[in-house]
Design a protein around this motif. Structure first.
Motif, PDB file in Angstrom:
ATOM      1  N   THR A 109       0.875  -1.174   0.000  1.00  0.00           N
ATOM      2  CA  THR A 109       0.000   0.000   0.000  1.00  0.00           C
ATOM      3  C   THR A 109       0.913   1.225   0.000  1.00  0.00           C
ATOM      4  OG1 THR A 109      -0.122   0.278   2.403  1.00  0.00           O
ATOM      5  CG2 THR A 109      -1.772  -1.179   1.413  1.00  0.00           C
ATOM      6  N   GLN A 110       0.314   2.382  -0.140  1.00  0.00           N
ATOM      7  CA  GLN A 110       1.133   3.599  -0.123  1.00  0.00           C
ATOM      8  C   GLN A 110       1.888   3.701   1.195  1.00  0.00           C
ATOM      9  OE1 GLN A 110      -0.795   7.182  -1.641  1.00  0.00           O
ATOM     10  NE2 GLN A 110      -2.259   5.932  -2.774  1.00  0.00           N
ATOM     11  N   SER A 111       1.265   3.255   2.286  1.00  0.00           N
ATOM     12  CA  SER A 111       1.913   3.362   3.595  1.00  0.00           C
ATOM     13  C   SER A 111       3.048   2.356   3.762  1.00  0.00           C
ATOM     14  CB  SER A 111       0.903   3.155   4.712  1.00  0.00           C
ATOM     15  OG  SER A 111      -0.085   4.142   4.633  1.00  0.00           O
ATOM     16  N   SER A 112       2.826   1.097   3.375  1.00  0.00           N
ATOM     17  CA  SER A 112       3.840   0.078   3.666  1.00  0.00           C
ATOM     18  C   SER A 112       5.066   0.209   2.773  1.00  0.00           C
ATOM     19  CB  SER A 112       3.245  -1.328   3.575  1.00  0.00           C
ATOM     20  OG  SER A 112       2.887  -1.645   2.255  1.00  0.00           O
ATOM     21  N   SER A 113       4.901   0.806   1.583  1.00  0.00           N
ATOM     22  CA  SER A 113       6.075   0.933   0.713  1.00  0.00           C
ATOM     23  C   SER A 113       7.078   1.954   1.264  1.00  0.00           C
ATOM     24  CB  SER A 113       5.660   1.270  -0.724  1.00  0.00           C
ATOM     25  OG  SER A 113       4.803   2.368  -0.755  1.00  0.00           O
ATOM     26  N   ALA A 114       6.658   2.728   2.250  1.00  0.00           N
ATOM     27  CA  ALA A 114       7.533   3.740   2.841  1.00  0.00           C
ATOM     28  C   ALA A 114       8.405   3.188   3.972  1.00  0.00           C
ATOM     29  CB  ALA A 114       6.688   4.901   3.384  1.00  0.00           C
ATOM     30  N   ILE A 115       8.162   1.941   4.375  1.00  0.00           N
ATOM     31  CA  ILE A 115       8.887   1.384   5.516  1.00  0.00           C
ATOM     32  C   ILE A 115      10.099   0.597   5.013  1.00  0.00           C
ATOM     33  CG2 ILE A 115       8.696  -0.003   7.629  1.00  0.00           C
ATOM     34  CD1 ILE A 115       5.635   0.288   7.433  1.00  0.00           C
TER      35      ILE A 115
ATOM     36  N   ASP B 238       9.091 -12.299  -5.533  1.00  0.00           N
ATOM     37  CA  ASP B 238       8.052 -11.793  -6.433  1.00  0.00           C
ATOM     38  C   ASP B 238       8.166 -10.271  -6.529  1.00  0.00           C
ATOM     39  OD1 ASP B 238       5.847 -11.855  -8.136  1.00  0.00           O
ATOM     40  OD2 ASP B 238       4.440 -11.611  -6.465  1.00  0.00           O
ATOM     41  N   ILE B 239       9.387  -9.788  -6.769  1.00  0.00           N
ATOM     42  CA  ILE B 239       9.600  -8.341  -6.871  1.00  0.00           C
ATOM     43  C   ILE B 239       8.798  -7.764  -8.044  1.00  0.00           C
ATOM     44  CG2 ILE B 239      11.707  -8.538  -8.301  1.00  0.00           C
ATOM     45  CD1 ILE B 239      11.251  -5.989  -5.454  1.00  0.00           C
ATOM     46  N   LYS B 240       8.588  -8.601  -9.061  1.00  0.00           N
ATOM     47  CA  LYS B 240       7.771  -8.181 -10.205  1.00  0.00           C
ATOM     48  C   LYS B 240       6.332  -7.923  -9.747  1.00  0.00           C
ATOM     49  CE  LYS B 240       7.207  -9.857 -14.735  1.00  0.00           C
ATOM     50  NZ  LYS B 240       5.804  -9.735 -14.410  1.00  0.00           N
ATOM     51  N   GLY B 241       5.832  -8.844  -8.928  1.00  0.00           N
ATOM     52  CA  GLY B 241       4.482  -8.693  -8.399  1.00  0.00           C
ATOM     53  C   GLY B 241       4.381  -7.479  -7.477  1.00  0.00           C
ATOM     54  N   TYR B 242       5.446  -7.227  -6.730  1.00  0.00           N
ATOM     55  CA  TYR B 242       5.464  -6.056  -5.856  1.00  0.00           C
ATOM     56  C   TYR B 242       5.308  -4.775  -6.670  1.00  0.00           C
ATOM     57  CZ  TYR B 242       6.525  -2.990  -1.988  1.00  0.00           C
ATOM     58  OH  TYR B 242       6.400  -2.025  -1.019  1.00  0.00           O
ATOM     59  N   ARG B 243       6.181  -4.670  -7.691  1.00  0.00           N
ATOM     60  CA  ARG B 243       6.162  -3.487  -8.557  1.00  0.00           C
ATOM     61  C   ARG B 243       4.788  -3.312  -9.208  1.00  0.00           C
ATOM     62  NH1 ARG B 243      11.032  -5.496 -11.340  1.00  0.00           N
ATOM     63  NH2 ARG B 243      12.669  -4.757  -9.946  1.00  0.00           N
ATOM     64  N   ASP B 244       4.265  -4.417  -9.704  1.00  0.00           N
ATOM     65  CA  ASP B 244       2.988  -4.378 -10.385  1.00  0.00           C
ATOM     66  C   ASP B 244       1.907  -3.844  -9.444  1.00  0.00           C
ATOM     67  OD1 ASP B 244       2.426  -5.003 -13.018  1.00  0.00           O
ATOM     68  OD2 ASP B 244       1.147  -6.682 -12.404  1.00  0.00           O
ATOM     69  N   GLU B 245       1.889  -4.350  -8.225  1.00  0.00           N
ATOM     70  CA  GLU B 245       0.885  -3.890  -7.261  1.00  0.00           C
ATOM     71  C   GLU B 245       1.099  -2.447  -6.870  1.00  0.00           C
ATOM     72  OE1 GLU B 245      -0.351  -5.960  -3.742  1.00  0.00           O
ATOM     73  OE2 GLU B 245      -0.662  -7.787  -4.904  1.00  0.00           O
ATOM     74  N   PHE B 246       2.368  -2.053  -6.777  1.00  0.00           N
ATOM     75  CA  PHE B 246       2.655  -0.646  -6.474  1.00  0.00           C
ATOM     76  C   PHE B 246       2.042   0.240  -7.553  1.00  0.00           C
ATOM     77  CE2 PHE B 246       5.263   3.175  -6.981  1.00  0.00           C
ATOM     78  CZ  PHE B 246       5.179   3.715  -5.705  1.00  0.00           C
ATOM     79  N   PHE B 247       2.274  -0.114  -8.808  1.00  0.00           N
ATOM     80  CA  PHE B 247       1.712   0.695  -9.897  1.00  0.00           C
ATOM     81  C   PHE B 247       0.188   0.602  -9.937  1.00  0.00           C
ATOM     82  CE2 PHE B 247       6.155   0.674 -11.347  1.00  0.00           C
ATOM     83  CZ  PHE B 247       6.308   2.051 -11.493  1.00  0.00           C
ATOM     84  N   HIS B 248      -0.341  -0.554  -9.598  1.00  0.00           N
ATOM     85  CA  HIS B 248      -1.808  -0.686  -9.536  1.00  0.00           C
ATOM     86  C   HIS B 248      -2.427   0.304  -8.558  1.00  0.00           C
ATOM     87  CE1 HIS B 248      -2.113  -5.107 -11.142  1.00  0.00           C
ATOM     88  NE2 HIS B 248      -1.836  -4.233 -12.083  1.00  0.00           N
ATOM     89  N   LEU B 249      -1.708   0.591  -7.461  1.00  0.00           N
ATOM     90  CA  LEU B 249      -2.248   1.531  -6.462  1.00  0.00           C
ATOM     91  C   LEU B 249      -2.597   2.872  -7.096  1.00  0.00           C
ATOM     92  CD1 LEU B 249       0.302   1.078  -3.514  1.00  0.00           C
ATOM     93  CD2 LEU B 249      -1.986   0.058  -3.702  1.00  0.00           C
ATOM     94  N   PHE B 250      -1.845   3.219  -8.150  1.00  0.00           N
ATOM     95  CA  PHE B 250      -2.033   4.525  -8.794  1.00  0.00           C
ATOM     96  C   PHE B 250      -2.753   4.385 -10.138  1.00  0.00           C
ATOM     97  CE2 PHE B 250       1.590   4.462  -6.001  1.00  0.00           C
ATOM     98  CZ  PHE B 250       1.339   5.547  -5.178  1.00  0.00           C
ATOM     99  N   GLY B 251      -3.275   3.198 -10.399  1.00  0.00           N
ATOM    100  CA  GLY B 251      -4.049   2.989 -11.627  1.00  0.00           C
ATOM    101  C   GLY B 251      -3.211   2.649 -12.846  1.00  0.00           C
ATOM    102  N   PHE B 252      -1.936   2.287 -12.636  1.00  0.00           N
ATOM    103  CA  PHE B 252      -1.092   1.930 -13.785  1.00  0.00           C
ATOM    104  C   PHE B 252      -0.903   0.413 -13.885  1.00  0.00           C
ATOM    105  CE2 PHE B 252       0.190   6.308 -12.658  1.00  0.00           C
ATOM    106  CZ  PHE B 252      -0.155   6.924 -13.844  1.00  0.00           C
ATOM    107  N   ASN B 253      -0.422  -0.018 -15.066  1.00  0.00           N
ATOM    108  CA  ASN B 253      -0.112  -1.441 -15.320  1.00  0.00           C
ATOM    109  C   ASN B 253      -1.341  -2.350 -15.411  1.00  0.00           C
ATOM    110  OD1 ASN B 253       2.535  -0.689 -15.217  1.00  0.00           O
ATOM    111  ND2 ASN B 253       3.200  -2.338 -13.852  1.00  0.00           N
TER     112      ASN B 253
END
Ligand code: NAD
Ligand code: NA
Length: 399
Positions: free
Chosen positions: A276-282, A364-379
């Motif tokens: 989530t936006q919060s957890s990616s900051a930790i 699953d760093i690919k999955g991580y990135r994908d979900e990160f971009f999904h948070l903002f409506g990308f990918n």
């Protein structure tokens, strides 16, 4: 206008209206696919409703239980030539979908920590719903201006006592490196973090909602916590944020006493680690999540925010026999699959092996990135990102 991702570290400065709408659509479809939640909530207030677990809670209540929902959040609205935040588009898309399905949905965009937004929310409940039978508290914020003292508290993400050194990953580049995070130098950092992410504001909300008579008999309220594996204890559960979670969990008995005469009850649900936006900051946490996702996907037990919240509603908060399963400390656990011994043993093994060179393969760093971009409506494959976007999304139900 054409909207592409613009990333700065662990935040994305742009969000895509059609992509976030796709994200909402996917979450709604998932909830519908699970069928109706028996004895589910009917009138729900979600504080922190625009992203992450709060948004997924709102979708689960609305599309899993036909609930009327009021959302509170802090987002930047869209304007011509100046796109809004992901949470704004999420909420706009959610409200359009809810209204199309004949479900009541309105939102208040403002500072949930303030007395003013609490009063506004109470007015809206009185005017439209009378009372609510579920209050979800899902705020995640780096700061809080205290409504009684006016003091601006800033939370910190630091260990307590000794420096912490471990691996971390820059999830964009995939570079794994060691990071040392120095412990807090004064106790005020703990108090400030507790003031922002602890239970006081949840208590203020419930006190004020109750005093106004807008909590229904038998009301439930739930707030979200995290524990995680030992390897993140120094930065998470035994660090400053952990003190705030201790405080949040420690608020439950006081809330139960307050709600006793209206047969109400409060819970903390311990949720899974998710992007989530919060957890990616930790620090450290994104590497853990990318290994965790790999292991949980291989075992067929991976969940995202919507799967977690649908399960929380259907299998914990609203069960057929009305029993809510709790751990020895009185908490709901939907991190049960994350914390399974076989999952944690494999993650711990991979943790020791992880390097820049093998990361793509063992995690699953690919999955991580994908979900990160999904948070903002990308990918999202369904969306054409080279096409013009309609950045202005007008939603009169958000005030
Ligand atoms: P998030 O950043 O996705 O959502 C935070 C929400 O709070 C948004 O709706 C945002 O608009 C709102 N918000 C922030 N400041 C506000 C303010 N001043 N006024 C009104 N609204 C405000 O976060 P999330 O990860 O979904 O976290 C929600 C809760 O779940 C937190 O308590 C978090 O600790 C907990 N949790 C998160 C994880 C995880 O891995 N992400 C795991 C377990 C528990
Ligand atoms: Na949330």
């Amino acid at each position: 206008m054409i909207i592409q991702p613009r990333v700065r570290g662990f935040i994305c400065l742009t969000s895509h209206p059609e992509g976030t709408a796709q994200n909402i659509q996917n979450q709604i479809e998932y909830v519908k696919s699970k069928g109706k939640i028996a004895n589910g909530p009917k009138k729900v207030l979600v504080i922190g409703a625009s992203t992450g677990f709060g948004l997924a809670s709102r979708i689960s209540a609305a599309f899993g239980s036909d609930a009327a929902t009021i959302g509170v959040f802090f987002e930047k609205p869209a304007a011509p030539g100046k796109p809004g935040t992901a949470g704004w588009y999420n909420s706009a898309a959610f409200e359009n979908e809810a209204q199309a399905a004949g479900l009541y949905a309105k939102s208040i965009n403002g500072d949930a920590f303030s007395d003013e937004v609490k009063a506004k929310t109470i007015e809206l409940i009185k005017q439209d719903l009378g009372q609510v039978d579920l209050v979800v508290y899902s705020l995640a914020s780096p700061r809080r201006t205290h409504p009684k003292t006016g003091v601006a508290h800033a939370s910190v993400l630091k260990p307590i006592g000794v420096p912490f050194t471990d691996k971390t990953v820059d999830f964009h580049s995939g570079v794994v490196s060691d990071i040392t995070i120095n412990p807090i130098e004064n106790e005020e950092d703990i108090a400030n973090t507790v003031a922002v992410m602890g239970g006081e504001d949840w208590k203020f909300w419930i006190e004020e909602l109750k005093a106004a008579g807008v909590l229904a008999d038998g009301v439930k309220t739930v707030a979200y916590s995290y524990i995680g594996p030992e390897l993140t204890y120094p930065i998470y559960r035994n660090g400053t944020i952990g003190r705030a979670k201790d405080d949040l969990e420690g608020t439950v008995p006081a809330l139960n006493e307050l709600l006793n005469d209206i047969n109400g009850i409060s819970y903390v649900s311990v949720n899974k680690a998710l992007v989530t936006q919060s957890s990616s900051a930790i620090p450290v946490v994104p590497l853990y999540i990318s290994l965790l996702y790999k292991v949980m996907k291989e075992k067929g037990i991976h969940e995202g925010t919507i799967e977690q919240m649908q399960r929380l509603f259907a299998e914990r908060l609203y069960t057929a026999d009305g029993q809510v399963a709790l751990d020895e400390k009185g908490r709901i656990r939907v991190d049960d699959w994350e914390m399974r011994a076989d999952v944690q043993e494999e993650v711990a093994k991979l943790w020791l092996q992880a390097t820049t060179e093998n990361l793509e393969e063992i995690s699953d760093i690919k999955g991580y990135r994908d979900e990160f971009f999904h948070l903002f409506g990308f990918n999202f494959p369904e969306v054409n990102y080279d096409a013009d976007s309609n950045e202005v999304v007008n939603v009169p139900s958000i005030t």
